[in-house]
Write a protein that holds these residues in place. Structure first.
Motif, mmCIF file in Angstrom:
data_model
loop_
_atom_site.group_PDB
_atom_site.id
_atom_site.type_symbol
_atom_site.label_atom_id
_atom_site.label_comp_id
_atom_site.label_asym_id
_atom_site.label_seq_id
_atom_site.Cartn_x
_atom_site.Cartn_y
_atom_site.Cartn_z
ATOM 1 N N ALA B 162 0.833 -1.205 0.000
ATOM 2 C CA ALA B 162 0.000 0.000 0.000
ATOM 3 C C ALA B 162 0.871 1.259 0.000
ATOM 4 O O ALA B 162 0.564 2.257 -0.664
ATOM 5 C CB ALA B 162 -0.920 -0.012 1.225
ATOM 6 N N MET B 163 1.941 1.192 0.751
ATOM 7 C CA MET B 163 2.807 2.364 0.843
ATOM 8 C C MET B 163 3.425 2.700 -0.520
ATOM 9 O O MET B 163 3.449 3.863 -0.936
ATOM 10 C CB MET B 163 3.910 2.068 1.873
ATOM 11 N N ILE B 164 3.922 1.707 -1.222
ATOM 12 C CA ILE B 164 4.521 1.977 -2.534
ATOM 13 C C ILE B 164 3.433 2.314 -3.559
ATOM 14 O O ILE B 164 3.653 3.148 -4.451
ATOM 15 C CB ILE B 164 5.381 0.780 -3.009
ATOM 16 N N GLN B 165 2.251 1.719 -3.425
ATOM 17 C CA GLN B 165 1.142 2.102 -4.318
ATOM 18 C C GLN B 165 0.844 3.593 -4.198
ATOM 19 O O GLN B 165 0.507 4.262 -5.170
ATOM 20 C CB GLN B 165 -0.125 1.300 -3.980
ATOM 21 N N TYR B 166 0.983 4.083 -2.985
ATOM 22 C CA TYR B 166 0.728 5.512 -2.766
ATOM 23 C C TYR B 166 1.912 6.373 -3.222
ATOM 24 O O TYR B 166 1.729 7.375 -3.916
ATOM 25 C CB TYR B 166 0.437 5.751 -1.287
ATOM 26 N N LEU B 167 3.104 5.960 -2.843
ATOM 27 C CA LEU B 167 4.277 6.799 -3.091
ATOM 28 C C LEU B 167 4.805 6.686 -4.528
ATOM 29 O O LEU B 167 5.226 7.681 -5.107
ATOM 30 C CB LEU B 167 5.419 6.425 -2.130
ATOM 31 N N HIS B 168 4.850 5.474 -5.043
ATOM 32 C CA HIS B 168 5.425 5.241 -6.377
ATOM 33 C C HIS B 168 4.584 4.215 -7.124
ATOM 34 O O HIS B 168 5.061 3.111 -7.409
ATOM 35 C CB HIS B 168 6.871 4.729 -6.257
ATOM 36 N N PRO B 169 3.330 4.563 -7.483
ATOM 37 C CA PRO B 169 2.429 3.572 -8.085
ATOM 38 C C PRO B 169 3.015 2.908 -9.333
ATOM 39 O O PRO B 169 2.720 1.747 -9.613
ATOM 40 C CB PRO B 169 1.175 4.389 -8.417
ATOM 41 N N GLU B 170 3.862 3.641 -10.040
ATOM 42 C CA GLU B 170 4.413 3.078 -11.286
ATOM 43 C C GLU B 170 5.367 1.924 -11.018
ATOM 44 O O GLU B 170 5.711 1.171 -11.931
ATOM 45 C CB GLU B 170 5.109 4.190 -12.080
ATOM 46 N N LEU B 171 5.784 1.770 -9.778
ATOM 47 C CA LEU B 171 6.749 0.703 -9.477
ATOM 48 C C LEU B 171 6.090 -0.566 -8.947
ATOM 49 O O LEU B 171 6.769 -1.552 -8.673
ATOM 50 C CB LEU B 171 7.788 1.206 -8.451
ATOM 51 N N VAL B 172 4.765 -0.545 -8.789
ATOM 52 C CA VAL B 172 4.069 -1.733 -8.281
ATOM 53 C C VAL B 172 3.456 -2.510 -9.447
ATOM 54 O O VAL B 172 2.823 -1.931 -10.330
ATOM 55 C CB VAL B 172 2.958 -1.329 -7.290
ATOM 56 N N HIS B 173 3.666 -3.806 -9.435
ATOM 57 C CA HIS B 173 3.003 -4.671 -10.419
ATOM 58 C C HIS B 173 1.656 -5.079 -9.843
ATOM 59 O O HIS B 173 1.539 -6.113 -9.189
ATOM 60 C CB HIS B 173 3.859 -5.906 -10.693
ATOM 61 N N ASP B 174 0.653 -4.247 -10.071
ATOM 62 C CA ASP B 174 -0.656 -4.526 -9.470
ATOM 63 C C ASP B 174 -1.252 -5.839 -9.973
ATOM 64 O O ASP B 174 -2.045 -6.472 -9.291
ATOM 65 C CB ASP B 174 -1.621 -3.362 -9.755
ATOM 66 N N ASP B 175 -0.812 -6.226 -11.144
ATOM 67 C CA ASP B 175 -1.339 -7.476 -11.699
ATOM 68 C C ASP B 175 -0.717 -8.721 -11.072
ATOM 69 O O ASP B 175 -1.033 -9.837 -11.457
ATOM 70 C CB ASP B 175 -1.116 -7.502 -13.216
ATOM 71 N N ARG B 176 0.205 -8.526 -10.150
ATOM 72 C CA ARG B 176 0.845 -9.694 -9.540
ATOM 73 C C ARG B 176 0.487 -9.831 -8.055
ATOM 74 O O ARG B 176 1.112 -10.622 -7.342
ATOM 75 C CB ARG B 176 2.356 -9.597 -9.654
ATOM 76 N N LEU B 177 -0.482 -9.082 -7.572
ATOM 77 C CA LEU B 177 -0.769 -9.107 -6.145
ATOM 78 C C LEU B 177 -1.282 -10.479 -5.701
ATOM 79 O O LEU B 177 -0.861 -11.000 -4.650
ATOM 80 C CB LEU B 177 -1.765 -8.015 -5.766
ATOM 81 N N ALA B 178 -2.143 -11.056 -6.490
ATOM 82 C CA ALA B 178 -2.665 -12.383 -6.121
ATOM 83 C C ALA B 178 -1.551 -13.420 -6.194
ATOM 84 O O ALA B 178 -1.440 -14.310 -5.341
ATOM 85 C CB ALA B 178 -3.823 -12.766 -7.034
ATOM 86 N N THR B 179 -0.720 -13.296 -7.213
ATOM 87 C CA THR B 179 0.433 -14.196 -7.336
ATOM 88 C C THR B 179 1.344 -14.085 -6.117
ATOM 89 O O THR B 179 1.838 -15.088 -5.598
ATOM 90 C CB THR B 179 1.243 -13.817 -8.593
ATOM 91 N N ALA B 180 1.554 -12.864 -5.718
ATOM 92 C CA ALA B 180 2.412 -12.641 -4.549
ATOM 93 C C ALA B 180 1.834 -13.351 -3.337
ATOM 94 O O ALA B 180 2.545 -14.046 -2.590
ATOM 95 C CB ALA B 180 2.555 -11.144 -4.272
ATOM 96 N N ARG B 181 0.544 -13.171 -3.145
ATOM 97 C CA ARG B 181 -0.129 -13.790 -2.005
ATOM 98 C C ARG B 181 -0.090 -15.320 -2.092
ATOM 99 O O ARG B 181 0.278 -16.010 -1.140
ATOM 100 C CB ARG B 181 -1.580 -13.328 -1.949
ATOM 101 N N ASP B 182 -0.418 -15.836 -3.260
ATOM 102 C CA ASP B 182 -0.554 -17.282 -3.394
ATOM 103 C C ASP B 182 0.794 -18.003 -3.364
ATOM 104 O O ASP B 182 0.878 -19.156 -2.938
ATOM 105 C CB ASP B 182 -1.298 -17.615 -4.686
ATOM 106 N N GLY B 183 1.832 -17.304 -3.807
ATOM 107 C CA GLY B 183 3.160 -17.947 -3.808
ATOM 108 C C GLY B 183 3.927 -17.712 -2.524
ATOM 109 O O GLY B 183 5.036 -18.231 -2.352
ATOM 110 N N GLY B 184 3.344 -16.898 -1.633
ATOM 111 C CA GLY B 184 4.043 -16.588 -0.398
ATOM 112 C C GLY B 184 3.453 -17.320 0.790
ATOM 113 O O GLY B 184 2.897 -18.409 0.658
ATOM 114 N N VAL B 185 3.567 -16.720 1.942
ATOM 115 C CA VAL B 185 3.120 -17.332 3.186
ATOM 116 C C VAL B 185 2.148 -16.366 3.840
ATOM 117 O O VAL B 185 2.422 -15.159 3.893
ATOM 118 C CB VAL B 185 4.329 -17.595 4.101
ATOM 119 N N PRO B 186 1.013 -16.849 4.323
ATOM 120 C CA PRO B 186 0.004 -15.924 4.861
ATOM 121 C C PRO B 186 0.522 -15.060 6.015
ATOM 122 O O PRO B 186 0.267 -13.862 6.059
ATOM 123 C CB PRO B 186 -1.120 -16.864 5.333
ATOM 124 N N SER B 187 1.242 -15.668 6.967
ATOM 125 C CA SER B 187 1.630 -14.890 8.149
ATOM 126 C C SER B 187 2.920 -15.451 8.737
ATOM 127 O O SER B 187 3.366 -16.540 8.360
ATOM 128 C CB SER B 187 0.535 -14.997 9.205
#
Lengths: 256, 256, 256, 256, 256, 256
Positions: B162-187
């Motif tokens: 969220a912080m980078i979406q606000y500060l530097h939106p052009e640097l976030v791959h918004d299309d990879r958010l679900a991928t990030a979640r699914d390939g990572g660890v919940p907590s």
């Protein structure tokens, strides 16, 4: 390509195909009454990013604070002691090799960093870890620098002034150029840095009142652009040359 | 005020009147498939500059590479070894005191730097050189962070997204958010970092495939802005509080 | 098995068959008006020896003085600076590997040692020399600790008091428990260690008059025994888990 | 008085009235087939505690692992490299001075620590921080040692054997004394440690098969007691002598 | 006066009246097929002793081995790593101040030592311990060097050859001068040490086959004598100038 | 063969055929009212060069300044701190191995260097880099030294006096021998260096007024010659013995 902007999966191809990194380093130190303290790291960063854009080689974020203890008497100069600088740069460089980098160009815009970058580079090469060399933009185009300015400085002089006028005009106090010249020292010779063959000075404050040398009124943004273009071209060629070498050829010669 | 933009004579008044400096520090390291490697130093720099603008306190250039060896298995992570980081930051801070600075806020956005900044700060205070403390934005607004996200991460999770979406939106791959979640660890709990009371993991690669935790799809630029505003306000107050203290009161207590 | 008691020929079989060592570390520092300065190293030693007895794993002598500079304002606190502690522990651990040890549990009872043991362990693992992890007894049984005490401390609080009441009752001033509580600080929250997200304290003397936190009158030897049994069981399991791992699986993951 | 057993308020009077500390140091290293690896630190601790009890001077916990790399070929020998040992002891000693200690007796029972304790002591004295000296029990009663044993060892020989027979009889393998003698080397001369004026050996394994020298069958607990009493008396006198000196008289002489 | 030849009581007057010391430093490294490896330390020693004789200033023994790793591929080159060299020279110099020396001339005849002597000198001055500067004979008489030789080298070239022909003719292989020239490199420019502004070489072996540059056949003992006389005169003046300064004037300027 | 006098091509055969180097080390420190400060390094150099001449083994230039802080109160004593000395010698020795040297004799004439040379040698051997041992001339001929002198000193006593009378008669103040004796201390025992088993002295100035011990009037150049011949013979034998060993046999034993 600028490493800082990339997500890690997007760097995989680069590290598979290339082994060169460009690391910008500068200083944060007084540059006279007319230039910002960021001068050196802004210049280093500009060259490094520009050439990374032109060539596709990887550019890392900038090391902003270097070895500038000799400018400490002027407000705001930041510095680290030489061993801390060497350790920081050496560690950063060694760790780049973990990703397959084996050749590094230190795009450096601060003379005070040079012997330390040379020492780090010699160590890394002697250990056969990486081939890391430093590059100073003005060293790459000495004839053009001499041609454009009567008294080029060096520190805070017209060549650095022109560069910032071109890159970040809003950070130059154009109304203080004459003041900078008149309160400074015309040239290194005038600064009287040597006595009977010994370099008897250690600090910029030893021989300048305002911290700078040369005739700043000789600077223009146009000259800055010309310098930037010419030196960028040199850096492109250096990177290309470096990329073409076999790693073994970059490593130390055998014992005779 | 940003030190890097100023010419030295323009800093004189500041050092006469104030003794506080804000030093941003971050990292350059993997932040998952969706965030740039610069994430941490961009966040640190944004807070430091914003608060310097709002308050007039002096902000220095950013230390861009920190202690990130635990992310090294992912492409592009840069790091220095802990002793090099401590020496660099300690030297930089000690030398700021030459200009009259005696209190420093390390605006830090990388957890891996924290114990090292604490060690440096403890040393400087024990030597009565300066009072330097580290600040992490999320530590200043824990309730808001918890309220906005179910699983905040930490590393590369929704709060940093969220912080980078606000500060530097052009640097976030918004299309990879679900991928990030699914390939990572919940907590952190799911990451299984402890066994029988011992922290048995050392590297991010020990328990995550893509380097990140939490649910990144929960992030929005609006949440980023809310976090940024709230935490900036906390940092403003910290600086004001710090400025009000007498130096002697910031120094260690006497032996009982 | 306790290494200190053995003659060298009697250790041969152990090193042939096993590769795990338990190294107890603590501190010698103030623990309030009611507990001995040896508290932490006595607790570490007790757990390490007990578990070595139960399991047959090798226990070494204890490192009695650790990183306790933050308690220095109270009479008798001994400490070494962090770099000295790290070097000592790292050297001791590296040299254990000469005999075939490749996994080490630092049974540590002093919070101030933790980041340094983590740094040493990370270094040894990164160098693929050994897998060394730190264990704190209270981290292994957080629910039981919470259940037994309203305010567990941490430093010099009821959980440490109960432990020494059980292990070395003659060293506890039971008649000073109320004094300890009344002259100290109820909890970490009451100690006010944070301001606006920044940890603004460095020394115990910054926020406690007698050096301790929590309600010491809540401690009993029976609770101490319960804690000791429960945490010993956890340490047994940790050692067994560690012993079962293949060394390669304990080493860092490959680059992705 | 033993520091480890005291609560901090009970040490206040000592530090007000006295400025001497006794610091025991030893090693954890092979001592032949008959003696425990803890031999040296047990002996050091026994002398230090005994004399602290007799005199009231403050005794600290023991440094259990020292400079024993030269015994590393035998199972279980623990050691730290010399720089780590010096740093640890120097830091520990410097920090004692924070409480008002200005003179320290290193009660040391391991020859391998001696040059390092001398170096630390010289440094502390040159810096006028403290006067710290090392004491070896056998150096204090050379005539008695010579009188009691034909071949006293030194390492793992009858004088150390007798001492552990007296202090910790359960840790001596009395049934291996002849084995120890027959598998070892009669004397330093027999060990052939010098060639043409050069000390050509570095490790105990260079010239002994079982790590020890001397005739261990000559040892008895009674001799151990006699040695312990006699040397304790010497240490008492040393502490008393040291206590009587003015600090200025313990500091280095002026330049001639 | 040469310190090494004096008994200590005979130095008392000097230290009462004077505060200057001359410290010769050189290297032991390859100087081509015609010159001895001692070349640099012989030259440094000759100048230092000569000027001490002429002026009465104190000359110390010579540091014979310096920073020469870049000549290591040639048989017999001795060197120490830069940090070891700096520590050795810094410690030696700091300790001279114990006798009242506060200004030091490093009479150095090896270019590879220069940045390290500068770093040591800067540190000592910043600490206000001493004012130490390095002097290279050829830097003191650049015009004469240029006038006497077409291609002066530098390393192992005619100016060093002439100097050893004058000082130690028996150590020069006069029959190999043409070989030295023909197997070496005419000038630094010919050596191709730079590419696109970057110093791409690290070792002498990178660009010379026999380790030397310049036209050695241009050297004569007479030229050596002329150089020696001229540079000695410069060193005399440097010492006299240095002696005349107030210590405070040699120390760093105040902050502006 | 003396390395300093040779041109690099003339060393090739030596390094092909031999692997031994002789490195002289001494000190520059007070040696009483009658001897020069160079005494120790002159003696070391004389032995090293003589034996190199007799045997053909390679001798390097001399390390002239060593660990002499304990003589600092007397005018002109030069010294480096122990870590600087160790680093310098270790680096110098490691780098000799680049040319194929794997065994080194430190011909040392200063007792204060001994523990440091032993530490360096132990380190190099443990790392299996080189086998380096120290040799002191007087240790090689103890019976002759005892036979020639009633009170041999040691420091600045008749044995060192005789040696300089033989080697450099012009540097001895023969008219001060009685003064040296009468103003010094007859023997180590008289110097009272121990109290109750502890070495309570650190500096020569602690127990001597003029810095020396023994009866200097007992010295003659003839005795010096006899000592020099006898000890040189021992050094020859040491070098020959060392040369005959297989490198593997000089390396540490395996773990038992």
């Amino acid at each position: 390509m600028y490493l800082g902007n990339e997500a890690w999966p997007d760097l995989e191809t680069y590290f598979e195909e290339e082994s060169l990194a460009i690391v910008p380093l500068g200083s944060t130190e007084q540059h006279g009454p007319h230039l910002p303290e960021a001068t050196d790291h802004l210049i280093a960063e500009a060259f490094a990013r520009e050439v990374a854009d032109r060539t596709g080689y990887l550019c890392t974020p900038t090391v902003n604070v270097g070895v500038s203890g000799h400018h400490r008497q002027f407000h705001g100069t930041m510095w680290v002691e030489p061993p801390a600088f060497r350790e920081y740069v050496a560690s950063l460089t060694r760790n780049l090799t973990y990703h397959g980098i084996d050749r590094v160009v230190y795009v450096n815009a601060h003379g005070g960093n040079v012997p330390h970058l040379r020492e780090v580079g010699a160590r890394l090469r002697q250990d056969e870890v990486a081939y890391a060399i430093e590059w100073m933009w003005n060293e790459s185009i000495p004839d053009l620098v001499d041609e454009l300015f009567d008294q080029n400085g060096p520190h805070g002089g017209p060549k650095e002034t022109a560069m910032i006028q071109y890159l970040h005009p809003e950070l130059v106090h154009d109304d203080r150029l004459a003041t900078a010249r008149d309160g400074g020292v015309p040239s290194v010779e005038d600064a009287g840095t040597q006595k009977f063959g010994s370099r008897t000075f250690y600090d910029a404050a030893d021989n300048t009142d305002n911290g700078v040398l040369g005739d700043q009124t000789d600077a223009t943004a146009e000259k800055g652009e010309e310098l930037f273009e010419a030196a960028s071209e040199q850096l492109v060629r250096l990177c290309e040359w470096l990329d073409e070498q076999r790693f073994a050829d970059l490593m130390p010669n055998e014992h005779v």
